[in-house]
Design a protein around this motif. Sequence first.
Motif, short mmCIF file in Angstrom:
data_model
loop_
_atom_site.label_atom_id
_atom_site.label_comp_id
_atom_site.label_asym_id
_atom_site.label_seq_id
_atom_site.Cartn_x
_atom_site.Cartn_y
_atom_site.Cartn_z
N MET A 32 0.90 -1.16 -0.01
CA MET A 32 0.11 0.48 -0.03
C MET A 32 1.12 1.78 -0.17
O MET A 32 0.66 2.52 -0.84
CB MET A 32 -1.10 0.38 1.01
N LEU A 33 1.96 1.10 0.74
CA LEU A 33 2.80 2.00 0.53
C LEU A 33 3.17 2.58 -0.71
O LEU A 33 3.76 3.98 -1.17
CB LEU A 33 3.76 2.49 1.40
N ASP A 34 3.67 1.25 -1.62
CA ASP A 34 4.71 2.12 -2.93
C ASP A 34 3.50 1.85 -3.08
O ASP A 34 3.64 3.22 -4.30
CB ASP A 34 4.88 0.23 -2.69
N ALA A 35 2.34 2.28 -3.29
CA ALA A 35 1.73 2.14 -3.89
C ALA A 35 0.92 3.72 -4.19
O ALA A 35 0.35 4.64 -5.55
CB ALA A 35 0.02 1.64 -4.23
N LEU A 36 1.54 4.18 -3.24
CA LEU A 36 1.00 5.80 -3.09
C LEU A 36 2.20 6.84 -2.83
O LEU A 36 1.96 7.23 -3.80
CB LEU A 36 1.15 5.38 -1.36
N GLU A 37 3.61 6.17 -3.05
CA GLU A 37 4.57 6.52 -4.11
C GLU A 37 3.41 7.99 -4.97
O GLU A 37 2.78 7.17 -5.99
CB GLU A 37 6.40 5.92 -4.38
N ALA A 43 3.86 7.70 5.35
CA ALA A 43 4.75 6.94 6.54
C ALA A 43 3.86 5.98 7.52
O ALA A 43 2.12 6.10 8.14
CB ALA A 43 5.24 7.58 7.40
N VAL A 44 4.16 4.91 7.79
CA VAL A 44 3.50 3.90 9.06
C VAL A 44 4.31 4.19 10.64
O VAL A 44 5.35 3.73 10.32
CB VAL A 44 3.36 2.84 8.43
N LEU A 45 3.34 4.41 11.13
CA LEU A 45 4.13 5.10 12.97
C LEU A 45 3.57 3.57 13.89
O LEU A 45 2.16 3.15 13.64
CB LEU A 45 3.24 5.96 13.06
N SER A 46 4.37 3.81 14.31
CA SER A 46 3.82 3.11 15.90
C SER A 46 2.99 3.84 16.26
O SER A 46 3.24 5.01 16.46
CB SER A 46 5.05 2.37 16.60
#
Length: 240
Positions: A104-109, A114-117
């Motif tokens: 999903m992150l790759d598709a958002l480029e 960012a994915v956060l803890s």
Amino acid sequence: MADNALGRFLRARREATTPPTTERRRTPGLRRGELADRAGISVEYLTRLERGTDRSPSGQVLSALADALTMTADERVHLYRLIKADTNCAPPPPPPLRPTVQAMLDALEPTAAAVLSPAGDVLACTGGFREISGLDDEQNLVRFAFSPQGKAHHPDWEQIADDRAASLRAAADLGDHSAAVLAFELSITAGAAFTDRYGSAASLPPATGTERWGSHLLAFETLYLSGDGEHRLMVYFSQH
């Protein structure tokens, strides 16, 4: 902690601090009583810290001592490292990202995302996020916000600092160990700029809104991901 490094450091800084009067003294720097008064602790407790018979001071006590001794930012970091070296306070590693989340992150480029803890660690991000975030080698949004670099990067720093402290407080209150460890660290390294906000946080940080990062005005949305890690996906859109 080998050879009572914390106690030796506190005593050395006390003896190197200019006393409040010009009277002639047998010993250099501040007396224990003077430092204790400045920090709002007892002389007996300060003595235990310097002698190494108490090696578990709270972040509040260490922050008060750092303020009373007018420690620099680097000295505050060193103070925290001395405590960290004597305790097992390292948080456990976060669980790995699911392949679908990375996809999903790759598709958002090239959108900044960012994915956060829960503690604000950047677990993965797009190139667009890395380009505008100002993080460089830093991997935590909360720690970055309370660094000199973060304060320079965010024109609306007061808002950012309030929101980041509130986010960390919420995570720590829900039992996140990494968030509690980071709060202890920042109470020493950032001092009152952090502790005042952390202690007074009375609401959750916004899940949507706008933030200024450098020259960018960004609208953001927060998406909470399923799974045990309680990760969240932050997506930032440039406003023109």
